[in-house]
Scaffold this motif. Structure first.
Motif, PDB file in Angstrom:
ATOM      1  N   ARG A   1       2.179   2.031  -3.392  1.00 42.54           N
ATOM      2  CA  ARG A   1       1.104   2.561  -4.235  1.00 42.54           C
ATOM      3  C   ARG A   1       0.798   4.022  -3.872  1.00 42.54           C
ATOM      4  O   ARG A   1       0.495   4.831  -4.753  1.00 42.54           O
ATOM      5  N   ARG A   2       0.883   4.341  -2.596  1.00 40.15           N
ATOM      6  CA  ARG A   2       0.675   5.734  -2.179  1.00 40.15           C
ATOM      7  C   ARG A   2       1.721   6.642  -2.814  1.00 40.15           C
ATOM      8  O   ARG A   2       1.393   7.724  -3.330  1.00 40.15           O
TER       9      ARG A   2
ATOM     10  N   ALA B   1       0.818  -1.223   0.000  1.00 36.00           N
ATOM     11  CA  ALA B   1       0.000   0.000   0.000  1.00 36.00           C
ATOM     12  C   ALA B   1       0.847   1.267   0.000  1.00 36.00           C
ATOM     13  O   ALA B   1       0.518   2.249  -0.687  1.00 36.00           O
ATOM     14  N   ASP B   2       1.930   1.268   0.750  1.00 30.21           N
ATOM     15  CA  ASP B   2       2.714   2.506   0.842  1.00 30.21           C
ATOM     16  C   ASP B   2       3.424   2.816  -0.469  1.00 30.21           C
ATOM     17  O   ASP B   2       3.601   3.980  -0.822  1.00 30.21           O
TER      18      ASP B   2
ATOM     19  N   THR C   1      -7.132   8.438  -9.373  1.00 29.45           N
ATOM     20  CA  THR C   1      -6.117   9.431  -9.013  1.00 29.45           C
ATOM     21  C   THR C   1      -6.771  10.716  -8.521  1.00 29.45           C
ATOM     22  O   THR C   1      -6.234  11.390  -7.624  1.00 29.45           O
TER      23      THR C   1
ATOM     24  N   TYR D   1      -7.511  10.142  -4.977  1.00 27.27           N
ATOM     25  CA  TYR D   1      -6.299  10.316  -4.178  1.00 27.27           C
ATOM     26  C   TYR D   1      -6.045  11.798  -3.908  1.00 27.27           C
ATOM     27  O   TYR D   1      -5.805  12.192  -2.762  1.00 27.27           O
TER      28      TYR D   1
ATOM     29  N   TYR E   1      -5.964  13.150  -0.172  1.00 27.03           N
ATOM     30  CA  TYR E   1      -4.618  13.248   0.395  1.00 27.03           C
ATOM     31  C   TYR E   1      -3.995  14.636   0.250  1.00 27.03           C
ATOM     32  O   TYR E   1      -3.270  15.082   1.139  1.00 27.03           O
TER      33      TYR E   1
ATOM     34  N   GLN F   1      10.337  10.756  -4.071  1.00 26.60           N
ATOM     35  CA  GLN F   1       9.534   9.551  -3.856  1.00 26.60           C
ATOM     36  C   GLN F   1       9.940   8.443  -4.823  1.00 26.60           C
ATOM     37  O   GLN F   1       9.896   7.260  -4.476  1.00 26.60           O
TER      38      GLN F   1
ATOM     39  N   LEU G   1       0.940   6.958  -6.490  1.00 22.53           N
ATOM     40  CA  LEU G   1      -0.220   7.824  -6.692  1.00 22.53           C
ATOM     41  C   LEU G   1       0.132   9.289  -6.501  1.00 22.53           C
ATOM     42  O   LEU G   1      -0.358  10.158  -7.219  1.00 22.53           O
ATOM     43  N   PHE G   2       0.988   9.572  -5.519  1.00 22.28           N
ATOM     44  CA  PHE G   2       1.424  10.958  -5.321  1.00 22.28           C
ATOM     45  C   PHE G   2       2.116  11.471  -6.581  1.00 22.28           C
ATOM     46  O   PHE G   2       1.848  12.584  -7.055  1.00 22.28           O
TER      47      PHE G   2
END
Length: 599
Positions: free
Chosen positions: A345-346, A342-343, A563, A566, A570, A408, A349-350
């Protein structure tokens, strides 16, 4: 290098489904173009970037420019790049037909610049700068100046630059000291020093043409006394050839990134014979230069997005292939690719939310640029005001967020990302300059809050609110998007309140107090602007899904909607903390005495 550094499908979505570039051909200015030509242009840009720019991405970084015997030597392929970009019409892409330009819409021309930046940012700087410098001459120069310089610049024989900065005058151009003394021979004699001049000299062209700011002897103090000059490194001699123009390259700067393009220091008139030719009227140089500066700021934003796009696709490829960890606590099971976590993917996504959201904002600015050229009257003024308002956002949000986005990408690679074996460490280094050059983040913050939201009685800001509200209304008509439309409406209303409160704070406490947190205001404004763009994209995606597209297109549109989710869950919530700070009328940074910083 990554297998992919831009998404052709996303480019087509933006151009044809979100911003309707084909609709631009209804205007006489762009009537010579059509969708087939736009597709061919994208094909050509992708091929040029793949065949010419991307293969030397790492080489240009590893084999940086050197200063030898007073001449800057760059990667040998730079000359080929300039020739190919000249012959292919890329330098002249946006120029009118009268200058042998393609008169392409900004939407397609800058989409291609995005491709080039993603493939190799350092390489694309050379033709990009030349195009902007030539535009200054065609806009403000005499016919003789146009005939002398522009053809050779647009065909890639001569480099163009902008020479503003001096040792004691970076952002404060009022303090430049380079002087120009008139002669009776049609030129001025210049003396002074310029620093941080990108492509200020190199052996990839036959000559370099500096668009240079200086003060004519006896000029008014401050910015009102600044004039613009054409100062070639090699001037045209009596026999028609080239001869030295008393421009000395005193050093090149060794940089953290963006190493393929030289940044130089220039000394003018050491022998008392540096000749410059006045562009336009005396003392109007800064207003002329802002045309190039505004174009350069948009180019900086697009460059940062391009670099981040390349880093994103490198990280995405790696995440799909790199096995690490398990989804269940059983060491007997096989490891899974890290994209399953998950992290990771986070982080992906960012990066995607930034790259595609910021690119959409730049495309929005390109649309306004196109309308400026294509329409008249109130519609033209509207496009001009909206573009002017959004330039600080379009320059700064990509520049600052690209630092985080490429970081990232490194994080996804782990230790490998920190090493030269993979490209993301270079992307991180290359992108860091964008928050500095063409006006630092602090300057852009003061511009939007101190001038842009207040210009013409706040008309530009009012038009922006109307544009966003129109998108909100369209999204509310679509059931799945209505909650996000409501979220953006709430954020937009608070932006209006904060803006008015800051104006009042300025009237009460003074401009300096109002601008103390201008950078935070710019960040705040930017998040709302990008949320607007994601809602705009989601409307197009929802409409496309209603038409029952193919499975691959269905996945693409669903990716857009996810997206958007997201970003709204977020990123947009970050505005709450920024709004809280901006509403607090405590000038903390101003009130702290500088001596308190001492140990």
């Amino acid at each position: 290098m990554a297998k992919k550094y831009v998404s052709r499908r996303n480019l087509e979505f933006m151009l044809y489904e979100v911003f309707d570039i084909v609709g631009m051909t209804q205007y006489p200015y762009y009537s010579a173009h059509n969708k087939k030509m736009f597709d061919m242009t994208l094909d050509a840009a992708l091929k040029l970037s793949k065949d010419l720019l991307n293969p030397i991405f790492e080489e240009m970084d590893r084999q940086g420019p050197v200063l030898e015997n007073g001449k800057v030597k760059v990667h040998p392929m730079v000359r080929t790049i300039m020739q190919r970009f000249g012959e292919g019409g890329w330098i002249a892409a946006k120029f009118q037909e009268e200058f042998d330009g393609a008169q392409l819409p900004y939407l397609i021309a800058d989409a291609c610049n995005f491709i080039f930046s993603a493939a190799n940012y350092s390489a694309h700087v050379f033709p990009g700068l030349t195009s902007k410098a030539a535009r200054l001459i065609t806009s403000f120069g005499s016919q003789e100046q146009i005939d002398t310089y522009v053809p050779k610049m647009l065909n890639g024989e001569w480099q163009g630059t902008m020479a503003l900065t001096e040792p004691q005058a970076g952002s404060s151009l009022a303090d430049i000291t380079t002087t120009a003394v008139p002669t009776d021979k049609g030129y001025y004699l210049l003396q002074g020093q310029k620093i941080f001049i990108s492509a200020g000299d190199h052996d990839g062209v036959d000559n370099v043409v500096q668009m240079l700011l200086a003060k004519i002897e006896g000029a008014p103090a401050g910015v009102k006394g600044i004039s613009m000059f054409i100062v070639p490194n090699q001037r045209i001699a009596a026999d028609g050839g080239l001869e030295p123009n008393d421009v000395t390259i005193t050093q090149i700067y060794h940089k953290m990134g963006y190493r393929g393009a030289p940044i130089t220091e220039l000394s003018l008139g050491e022998k008392g014979d540096c000749r410059g030719w006045l562009v336009g009227e005396p003392h109007n140089g800064l207003s002329y230069m802002f045309q190039m500066m505004n174009g350069s700021r948009l180019g900086v934003g697009m460059g940062a997005i391009g670099i981040s796009s390349a880093a994103y696709y490198a990280a995405l490829d790696y995440a799909r292939e790199r096995p690490q960890g398990r989804l269940v606590p059983d060491p007997a099971t096989a490891q899974v690719p890290i994209i399953e976590h998950a992290d990771v993917r986070r982080m992906l996504l960012f990066q995607r939310a930034f790259v595609e959201g910021a690119f959409s904002l730049l495309m929005q600015c390109c649309r306004y640029s196109d309308l400026e050229l294509a329409v008249e009257g109130e519609e033209k003024e509207k496009a001009s005001l909206l573009l002017d308002l959004l330039i600080p956002v379009a320059k700064t949000y990509p520049s600052e967020t690209s630092i985080l986005s490429t970081s990232q990408a490194i994080q996804i690679f782990g230790g490998y990302g920190y090493c030269e074996d993979f490209p993301v460490e270079q992307h991180f280094r290359d992108t860091r300059i964008h928050a500095i050059h063409e006006g630092t983040t602090g300057i852009q913050g003061m511009d939007i809050l101190g001038r842009k939201v207040r210009m013409k009685g706040g008309k530009a800001f009012t038009l922006f609110v109307q544009e966003v509200n129109a998108t909100i209304a369209a999204a509310r008509a679509l059931e799945k998007l209505a909650p996000y439309a409501d979220r953006l409406a709430t954020a937009l209303e608070e932006l209006q309140q904060v803006t008015e409160q800051l104006k009042g704070f300025g009237e009460e406490k003074g401009t300096r107090a109002m601008l103390a947190d201008a950078t935070l205001y710019l960040e705040y404004f930017s998040l709302i602007a990008i949320a607007w763009q994601w809602l705009l994209q989601s409307i197009a995606a929802e409409k496309a899904l209603a038409g029952k597209p193919s499975q691959s297109n269905q996945q693409f549109y669903q990716g857009k909607l996810h997206t958007t989710r997201y970003f709204f869950h977020y990123e947009l919530p970050k505005t709450a903390g920024l709004a809280q700070r901006l509403k607090e009328q405590e000038a903390i940074t101003l009130e702290m005495e500088k001596d308190i910083f001492n140990d």
